[in-house]
Write an enzyme that holds these catalytic residues in place. Structure first.
Site, PDB file in Angstrom:
ATOM      1  N   HIS A 372       0.800  -1.231   0.000  1.00 33.47           N
ATOM      2  CA  HIS A 372       0.000   0.000   0.000  1.00 33.47           C
ATOM      3  C   HIS A 372       0.827   1.273   0.000  1.00 33.47           C
ATOM      4  CE1 HIS A 372      -3.905  -1.991   0.991  1.00 33.47           C
ATOM      5  NE2 HIS A 372      -3.098  -2.883   1.530  1.00 33.47           N
ATOM      6  N   LYS A 563      -8.541  13.494   4.762  1.00 31.62           N
ATOM      7  CA  LYS A 563      -7.620  12.366   4.692  1.00 31.62           C
ATOM      8  C   LYS A 563      -6.595  12.601   5.789  1.00 31.62           C
ATOM      9  CE  LYS A 563      -6.685  13.668   0.350  1.00 31.62           C
ATOM     10  NZ  LYS A 563      -6.814  12.440  -0.436  1.00 31.62           N
ATOM     11  N   ARG A 564      -5.737  11.600   6.058  1.00 30.24           N
ATOM     12  CA  ARG A 564      -4.682  11.827   7.035  1.00 30.24           C
ATOM     13  C   ARG A 564      -3.853  13.057   6.623  1.00 30.24           C
ATOM     14  NH1 ARG A 564      -3.944   7.792  11.032  1.00 30.24           N
ATOM     15  NH2 ARG A 564      -2.212   9.132  11.640  1.00 30.24           N
ATOM     16  N   LYS A 569       0.502  14.421   0.911  1.00 28.40           N
ATOM     17  CA  LYS A 569      -0.890  14.663   0.484  1.00 28.40           C
ATOM     18  C   LYS A 569      -1.149  16.163   0.241  1.00 28.40           C
ATOM     19  CE  LYS A 569      -2.551  10.644   3.127  1.00 28.40           C
ATOM     20  NZ  LYS A 569      -3.226   9.746   2.154  1.00 28.40           N
ATOM     21  N   THR A 671      -8.758   6.322  -1.668  1.00 30.72           N
ATOM     22  CA  THR A 671     -10.098   5.728  -1.743  1.00 30.72           C
ATOM     23  C   THR A 671     -11.168   6.777  -1.445  1.00 30.72           C
ATOM     24  OG1 THR A 671      -9.692   4.936   0.498  1.00 30.72           O
ATOM     25  CG2 THR A 671      -9.534   3.315  -1.276  1.00 30.72           C
ATOM     26  N   LYS A 675     -15.057   7.746  -3.119  1.00 25.66           N
ATOM     27  CA  LYS A 675     -16.306   8.049  -2.403  1.00 25.66           C
ATOM     28  C   LYS A 675     -16.888   9.371  -2.901  1.00 25.66           C
ATOM     29  CE  LYS A 675     -14.239   5.696   1.464  1.00 25.66           C
ATOM     30  NZ  LYS A 675     -13.385   5.869   2.661  1.00 25.66           N
TER      31      LYS A 675
END
Ligand code: 26Q
Length: 840
Positions: A372, A563-564, A569, A671, A675
């Site tokens: 991952h 998100k984290r 990110k 992911t 959504k």
């Protein structure tokens, strides 16, 4: 049937429990009074939640039993999903949906003067995961049950899940999440399947009674693993699979030394160490931390789960393992449970007397590994010294696996010692380490990434040597999400609209959504589509006002990044854009303005300094912007605290714009992006992870693309001078100036220097400055597109229409077709499927 069997039969021979609203009313009342001992209509709403949950659980139980019976009877191949994380969220709404009891429950509660939506809020999230990887496991088990695949999830029943986050003075604060306080209606303890797990001690060689040389693990300190089962219902199909979570417990053997010395209390207290193993989830999602307790957790899960599977095997097949690998497969969720490779070898050899070659053949045909991450710093390594102290016998086996593997290498690449050094499972150096990913690769028949780009990059980069050796082992399995939770449950208005137009097959066949494409030209449909989005935005606005004290107008564009928190990110990039918009407002550059509400949420690992600073920056920027009368409704921004599964259920349906802005090549898949897409949001994103496939599906006109590609990212690094980029871009310069002059930290000048400094640094790994301009331009494009209501409606519909690929039903079918090879099994009697009149 023997007399004993007949007697056993009688105790389970219960009449089927009814599923009408009247039956439910009865069940709720009975549990409220008799199970929970509530005599008056107390105002503690939680008991009402529990009574309903028990009533629903009753309706799962017989399907659960039928499913187990069917699996045993068919004796087909089975899969086990081993994961240190299962981020399940709430179970009640999901169970009601999958049982097809939605309407009956609402009616039953109405008759009791209760409101379903309020009751649902009483359940605490099962937060046994950090983020994507843990939530993926939860979506997987949902899809497996819906596809009637015999898959069992194995994990740890952490006493404390993911910490709860609150904000104090702009900073993240962590509170322990004692989620089991108040009881857990959904779990069933199965102490009869308790396993004994060894730690410490040493390996002892001996000759058995047949004179064979064998090894046993002696002088170990043992810990008990007690299983707790949670039912995983499929969608209206009578299947209920199992999630088995292990809790650690001390053995009853007191420390006799201390006991005899009179230290009774001390000897009981020493049980603590055992009970600590399943105490807390590590809240780290991207960098290894090398803590002994974490390795204990990993081995605890691996050993307990493998012993449990072997116990069931031996029950049915005795000690004949010739068919074992044809009938069992373990999927390893990242390297976290990878010690399973050595543990399976150990048990087969030491306990069941298989030879090395027999055991290795079984292991290599039974284990499959999913990676991952592409971040090299996130690859797990454990020091050999820790391993040898904690798991000496397991380390022996890892050495032997490695020795034999290096021999294979030497034969294949004679004299290439450099290659052997690179590929060795044992990393040499000042301190030796076990490379868990390499152990997983050598021990598995399948290795997959979680999006096409990620799988490609793995074989080109991190695992290139292994790909050259075993190309046939490597494959891609693009992630997904379950549309049951992420549409049917959390977005009732849109689900009802869609089903009214195309029927409800999409709930199990997501590709059916493609039919929506035919409706984009229907103005009336588009209006109804917008009305659903608006309703969802109103719902989110209420929550935002409650928890953040900021008013989000549903007329504005809802621009969301949840998100984290991590530098790769790039929440920093998002906030730079927000500051740029603020700067434009202050300069009066607001012709054709699109009002925006920006929501950012996510947890930072407690030890991740930069991530925590980013949260502080977001909060400080929000404080200035939200209180500036010049800004008004043009721009609002909040940091949404304690982002979690149940929060996403409200956030995703309300999003207009989904922020997926990682540095290309860093986000394995994502992911949340799926959504949002499913719920009709447009994506603004880089060519990273599954964004690429999202764009492929929805078409380039329906995706706001920006930023460097993976190749460009690597090419630019040597000559990267962010200060030149900033100096050459007036907008960028102004944004940096605003932060650096202390505009967002009035009483603490220099507070954000670590963040601006890293953006200005020529070896900023995340290349924030490189993507600033194209990000701002893409945001402007999005703002303009939003003004054209019709255009936006069309794009929104098309995003949902083309989200079919991103169902975990598709993902699980891919795993099954190419890795697991399981045959779906229907429970024999489908009494658990709701009566027809409740289904349609
Ligand atoms: C490792 C060692 C010690 C302590 C903690 C950990 C640890 C725990 C969790 C390391 C990593 C994680 C979680 C990683 C994760 O969530 N990865 C995400 O997985 C998603 C599902 O495949 C992808 O969509 C995301 O791109 C990826 O970042």
């Amino acid at each position: 049937m023997t007399e004993q069997e007949a007697r056993m039969r009688r105790i389970t021979d219960v009449p089927c429990v009814g599923k009408t609203s009247a039956d439910l009313v009865q069940g709720i009342q009975r549990h409220y009074l008799r199970t929970l001992g509530q005599h008056t209509s107390s105002h503690v709403k939680n008991y009402k939640y529990q009574a309903l949950a028990f009533a629903i659980r009753d309706r799962l139980m017989e399907c659960w039993k039928n499913t187990k019976d069917a699996y045993e009877e068919q004796d087909g191949k089975r899969a086990y999903y081993l994961s240190l994380e299962f981020l399940m969220g709430r179970a009640l709404g999901n169970a009601v949906l999958n049982l097809g009891l939605d309407e009956e429950v609402v009616k039953a509660l109405h008759d009791l003067g209760l409101d379903f939506e309020e009751i649902v809020e009483e359940e605490r999230d099962a937060g046994l995961g950090n983020g994507g990887l843990g939530r993926l496991a939860a979506c997987f088990v949902d899809s497996c049950a819906t596809l009637q695949l015999p898959v069992t999830g194995y994990g740890i029943r952490y006493e404390y899940g993911m910490f709860r986050q609150h904000i104090e003075n702009g900073y993240q604060m962590e509170d322990p999440d004692h989620w089991l306080r108040g009881g857990n209606v959904w779990e069933v303890e199965r102490s009869e399947y308790t396993q004994r797990i060894h730690f410490g001690g040493r390996s002892e060689y001996y000759h058995d009674d047949q004179g064979d040389l064998r090894v046993r693990w002696v002088d170990s300190n043992d810990v008990l693993a007690v299983p707790f089962d949670t039912p995983i219902p499929g969608y209206k199909n009578g299947t209920v699979n199992t999630l088995r979570l292990w809790k650690s417990a001390a053995t009853d053997e007191f420390d006799l030394g201390e006991f005899n010395a009179g230290d009774y209390a001390g000897s009981v207290a020493s049980k603590n160490e055992a009970e600590h193993i399943s105490m807390v989830l590590y809240p780290n999602d991207s960098s290894e931390n090398g803590k002994e307790l974490r390795l204990r957790q990993q081995y605890f899960l691996a050993s307990a789960s493998i012993k449990d599977v072997l116990r069931q095997w031996v029950n049915v097949h005795g000690e004949d393992f010739s068919e074992f690998s044809a009938k069992n497969v373990f999927q390893l969720n990242d390297t976290h449970p990878t010690v399973s490779v050595a543990e399976l070898m150990r048990i087969l050899m030491d306990d069941y007397r298989l030879t090395w070659d027999e055991a290795w053949d079984i292991t290599q045909h039974t284990m499959a590994y999913t990676n991952h991450t592409l971040l090299p710093e996130a690859l797990e390594r454990w020091s050999v010294s820790l391993f040898s102290r904690l798991l000496p016998r397991v380390l022996d086996i890892i050495y032997e696996i490695n020795g034999r593997f290096l021999t294979v290498l030497a034969q294949k690449y004679p004299g290439d010692v450099e290659r052997q050094r690179r590929m060795s499972i044992i990393e040499e150096g000042d301190v030796q380490h076990v490379r868990m990913a390499y152990l997983a690769i050598v021990g598995s028949f399948s290795i997959n990434g979680v999006a096409q780009l990620h799988s490609d990059l793995l074989v080109e980069g991190l695992f290139a040597d292994f790909y050259k050796l075993w190309p046939e082992k490597f494959n891609n399995k693009t992630n997904g999400v379950t549309q049951r939770r992420w549409m049917a449950w959390c977005n009732k208005p849109l689900s009802a609209l869609i089903s009214s137009e195309i029927g409800d097959d999409w709930i199990t066949q997501l590709n059916e959504l493609q039919q929506l494409e035919l409706l984009v030209d229907d103005a009336n449909f588009r209006e109804r589509w917008s009305a659903c989005k608006r309703q969802n935005k109103e719902r989110l606005s209420k929550v935002v006002e409650e928890v953040c004290g900021v008013r989000f107008s549903p007329d504005a564009m809802f621009d969301i990044q949840v998100k984290r928190i991590h530098e790769y990110k790039r929440q920093q990039l998002n906030i730079l854009h927000v500051i740029h918009l603020y700067d434009r407002i202050k300069r009066g550059d607001t012709a054709n303005w699109t009002n925006r509400c920006v929501l950012i949420g996510g947890k930072a690992a407690p030890g991740y300094y930069m991530a925590k600073q980013i949260i502080k920056l977001i909060n400080n920027v929000a404080e200035v912007i939200n209180n500036d009368p010049d800004v008004g409704d043009k721009l609002k921004i909040v940091f949404f605290p304690n982002y979690r599964v149940s929060a996403m259920e409200i956030i995703a349906p309300a999003a207009d714009l989904s922020e997926q802005i990682s540095t290309a090549g860093k986000e394995a898949s994502g992911t949340g992006n799926m959504k949002f897409m499913m719920n009709g949001a447009m994506t603004i994103g880089t060519l990273d992870g599954a964004n690429i496939e999202i764009r492929e599906e929805v078409g380039r006109d329906n995706f706001f693309l920006f930023g460097l590609t993976t190749d460009e990212v690597e090419a630019i690094r040597p000559n990267y001078v962010p200060n030149n980029i900033i100096a050459a871009d007036e907008d960028f310069k102004r944004v940096m100036d605003l932060i650096e002059c202390g505009h967002f930290s009035q009483f603490e000048p220099g507070l954000f220097a670590p963040i601006t400094g890293s953006i200005r640094c020529h070896d900023d790994p995340w290349l924030v400055a490189a993507d600033f301009r194209s990000y701002i331009d893409a945001q402007q494009e999005a703002a303009e597109a939003y003004q054209d209501k019709e255009r936006w409606q069309r794009m929104s519909i098309l995003n949902t229409a083309y989200s079919g690929k991103f169902s975990t039903d598709r993902t699980m079918e891919d795993y099954n077709r190419e890795i697991w090879h399981l045959t779906p099994i229907r429970p024999k009697d489908e009494t658990c499927v709701p009566p027809r009149h409740l289904c349609d």
